[in-house]
Design an enzyme around this catalytic site. Structure first.
Site, mmCIF file in Angstrom:
data_model
loop_
_atom_site.group_PDB
_atom_site.id
_atom_site.type_symbol
_atom_site.label_atom_id
_atom_site.label_comp_id
_atom_site.label_asym_id
_atom_site.label_seq_id
_atom_site.Cartn_x
_atom_site.Cartn_y
_atom_site.Cartn_z
ATOM 1 N N CYS A 1 -19.925 0.886 -3.184
ATOM 2 C CA CYS A 1 -19.975 -0.032 -4.615
ATOM 3 C C CYS A 1 -21.102 0.657 -5.359
ATOM 4 O O CYS A 1 -21.050 1.103 -6.345
ATOM 5 C CB CYS A 1 -19.815 -1.382 -4.297
ATOM 6 S SG CYS A 1 -18.369 -1.899 -3.865
ATOM 7 N N ASP B 1 0.814 -1.289 -0.042
ATOM 8 C CA ASP B 1 -0.088 -0.072 -0.148
ATOM 9 C C ASP B 1 0.856 1.187 -0.172
ATOM 10 O O ASP B 1 1.992 1.265 0.472
ATOM 11 C CB ASP B 1 -0.945 0.209 1.217
ATOM 12 C CG ASP B 1 -2.170 0.807 0.847
ATOM 13 O OD1 ASP B 1 -3.320 0.131 0.847
ATOM 14 O OD2 ASP B 1 -2.040 2.096 0.755
#
Ligand code: NAD
Length: 437
Positions: free
Chosen positions: A260, A30
């Site tokens: 989403c 990350d």
């Protein structure tokens, strides 16, 4: 297998963790140094049931490591999963910057053949885009393939969903590449669909848009139920028992939120538009979803006397759904924003998402439990259907409120019971009830 997972969010961290649990060597990358530092200390940057224990086990067994160094993680991997965010732009298109950034990073690190797998939700054509970026930026003439393997996990049950998905979709340029990814998933023994890259990318958007459609359809039916005095819960039960329909995602409430459905519906609508198709049905799904919380708040405003100014409102539940701390596109953000803009004071409680909400609304009062959120309020709104709200001592809730006005945005209480307890009770798609004592 040596695997690199780029992005340690809900998708990347769970994917990396599950692949390591299946026996692979996984490096999770990350670019956020705080996230990597937390993970190295054994702390989870997100809340997901069962995740911490699974991460700990695999870190201890040295199958799972974390780094900021994309170059070395990619160099050691046979398969690289891209799991970075694709957040919505104001246009409705997904922001592809993070995907492009990672593709460039992979290109720079390419030292031998690798399979690059896109797990992030990306528009049709992204596979080609990733391929072109890597081809243009690679430093050595090393071969690679790009695969689409969309993710269907749900926050709150992400580990279970990753271990037991309904289906695994692999969009690959040829069978040999598909088999390499299939091999990784084989231990799960779940149904697999092997297809081309564009179809795999489309399967993800079509699935989410269809689920959003079920929710907006239920909410539209709820509006009619309210007008004619029918009970949407009974109606949905009666519909859902039909095998051709199915009961999943037929829920009336405040509408869908989260990271989403809203963004994927807009992205699919944009893809349609750019390709000359006017996706009227999907536009209506999004419009109904936008109106749902507005209608609910309009009803509350009327019941509370025409204005929120000077009123104190208790909010039960902040996360976009139970069992997560994710606040992205949460209905609570819209509702609290409206209340504050119209001069109300807000008291709020959520079992997990308070810290994330504090970043958005530092000015509101957060309480230690649901009872405190209801104290001295003019109305309480149920925004997220956490289990712990279903079994509250409602007698206690009512007696601490200034006015017993309960607005249940998730239909978790029984209208008759609430009226007997002395609430003026309003929900979605079911008749409202007034206090009978
Ligand atoms: P997230 O925002 O939780 O995590 C994304 C991570 O990627 C962040 O930690 C960020 O720091 C990292 N990142 C960004 N750019 C990077 C780079 N260049 N290098 C390394 N790391 C980088 O996102 P998420 O919820 O895990 O979603 C990821 C993707 O999966 C999205 O496309 C989303 O639509 C899709 N998806 C999400 C879910 C879900 O329930 N959250 C489910 C299915 C699919």
């Amino acid at each position: 297998m040596n695997i690199c997972v780029v992005g340690t969010g809900y998708v990347g961290l769970v994917t990396g963790c599950v692949f390591s649990d299946l026996g692979n060597d996984v490096v999770c990358v990350d670019k956020n140094p705080e996230k990597i530092a937390m993970l190295e200390r054994g702390e989870m940057p997100i809340y997901e049931p069962g995740l911490e224990e699974m991460v700990k086990r695999n870190v201890e067994d040295r199958r799972l490591t974390f780094t900021q160094d994309l170059q070395s993680a990619v160099a050691h991997a046979e398969v690289v999963f891209i799991c970075v965010g694709t957040p919505p732009l104001p246009s409705g298109d997904p922001d592809m910057t993070y995907i492009q950034e990672v593709a460039k990073g992979i290109a720079a690190a390419l030292n031998r053949y690798k399979v690059i797998v896109t797990k992030s939700t990306v528009p049709v054509g992204t596979g080609n885009m990733v391929r072109e970026i890597i081809e243009t930026n690679r430093r050595r003439n090393v071969d690679f393939d790009v695969v689409s393997n969309p993710e269907f996990l749900r926050e709150g049950s992400a580990i279970k969903d990753t271990l037991e998905p309904d289906r695994i979709v692999i969009g690959a340029p040829n069978q040999v590449v598909a088999m390499k990814i299939l091999e990784l998933y084989a231990p799960l023994e779940r149904p697999m669909i092997i297809t081309d890259v564009a179809s795999a990318e489309m399967i993800k958007y079509a699935s989410n848009a269809f689920l959003a459609t079920k929710i907006s359809f239920s909410n539209s039916i709820a509006c009619i139920c309210e007008a004619v005095g029918a009970d949407v819960i009974q109606v949905i039960k009666g519909m859902g028992l039909d095998n051709r329909i199915g009961s999943a995602f037929l829920n009336a409430g405040l509408g869908y939120g989260g990271s989403c459905f809203p963004k994927d519906s807009s992205a699919l609508a944009r893809t349609a538009e750019k390709n000359g198709y006017d996706f009227k049905l999907l536009q209506a799904v999004m419009d109904v979803n936008k109106e749902q919380a507005v209608r609910f708040m309009d009803r509350l405003r009327v019941e509370i006397g025409g204005s929120f100014k000077g009123k104190t409102i208790g909010i039960l539940g902040l996360a976009f759904k139970p069992n997560t701390d994710d606040m992205r596109d949460a209905k609570s953000v819209e509702i609290i924003g409206k209340l504050l803009a119209e001069g109300a004071d807000v008291k709020a409680y959520d079992p997990i998402a308070i810290e994330n909400t504090r970043q958005i609304f530092p000015q509101i009062c957060f309480t230690r439990n649901a009872y405190e959120a209801a104290e001295e309020t003019d109305a309480v709104i149920v925004v997220t259907e956490w289990n712990e709200f279903k079994l509250l001592n409602m007698e206690r809730v009512k007696s601490s409120m200034k006015t017993p006005l309960l607005f249940d945005g998730r239909n978790i209480y029984d209208p008759l019971k609430m009226s007997r307890l002395g609430f003026n009770y309003h929900c979605v798609g079911r008749p409202s009830t007034v206090a009978t004592r």
